[in-house]
Enzyme design. Sequence first.
Site, PDB file in Angstrom:
ATOM      1  CD  GLU A 128      12.699   8.557  -2.567  1.00  0.00           C
ATOM      2  OE1 GLU A 128      12.445   8.948  -1.443  1.00  0.00           O
ATOM      3  OE2 GLU A 128      12.877   7.363  -2.873  1.00  0.00           O
ATOM      4  CB  CYS A 149       9.985  -5.977  16.549  1.00  0.00           C
ATOM      5  SG  CYS A 149       9.042  -6.708  15.223  1.00  0.00           S
TER       6      CYS A 149
END
Length: 370
Positions: free
Chosen positions: A99, A129
């Site tokens: 990564e 959310c």
Amino acid sequence: MTKTSILDTGKLQDFAKERKLQPFRVKQIYQEIFKNQNIDFADMTTLSKDLRDDLEKDFSVVTLKADKIIEDKFTTKIWFQTQDGCMIEAVIIYHWQNEKHNINDQEKLNRITLCISSQVGCAMGCIFCVTGKLGFKRNLTRDEMVSQILFANNFIKKKLWKQEDGSLHGVRNIVFMWMGEPLLNYDNVKKSIEIMLRQEAGFSLSKRHITISTCGIVPGIRKLIKDGITVKLAISLHAPNQVLRDKLMPIAKAYPLDELTKVIGEYVKATDNRVFYEYIMIRNMTDTPEVARQLVTLLRKKLAHVNLIPYNTNPAIQLEESDVKTIQNFKRILEEGGLTVTVRDNMGRKMKWACGQLGYEKIMKDKEEE
Ligand code: SF4
């Protein structure tokens, strides 16, 4: 005038008949779209100029307009505008072998995942959310969901071009995990999966590379089993007991945890697939050692994998994120209890890209305008 979607195979066949095209031409058009990853007829150079011009007059390939694109090293976020002016989002995720490598270091790219939206907004109202705060507007059509993939494949082709084996870079995994609850748009999701799986006029993806993420719509999971749609399943669990789940997710009242657990058992029996459990880490709420032990009890000896998602603090919501030490301790308890666990890399944190951050910009804009 709105053009016909090229995915309407009946209309394309009629067009081919009217122009007395050879039968293989229709196949060639779909190859240009799905294999060569073209979305502009002008780029479909295996077709004659006249045919390209005629197609351009009558058909569209992507029924959405890309409104804004933002990238970092690991992700590309695309805002799309629908033909009726709604905004939806999709995110391309680049999985690198290491990564630390740069996005231009093509040799190290393992695979590419696309998270797509299935609805405009969401009616589920999970308290962590932002998308839930936007409310529900409408279901996306099959073609709007497929358009997100067609656009992403074309974008990736232009950005990364070919892999070592000569094939084009493109989306390998699709996750119904961005805006909306896919199992409340069941019929269109099912139709879009048919196009993802099929070899001709489709993406030729394997079922193992498609995941439906649901907040726990029990009848929807039952329909998947009945219809033999054996794609992967991710459950937004977020709490291992009914009381906590009720607090976080209003849907828990309609489909209690014991009912959800039962239908997941039926799904595993029917598919032999491992189920992914999404679990959000909110300070002093979902992240305590006691709750971790309850999660172990709930999932022990099940075909399960837990994804811990660090919550991103957001000015629109009064919740706090767990600290790194607490998350690591929670993970250790789960692993000692025999569960396999991943802590989701919270890439793009600053850009509000993680679950629960959707629509952030819109909410902030609305607040400014109030
Ligand atoms: S977490 Fe998923 S199901 Fe819940 S409100 Fe957000 S988009 Fe809807």
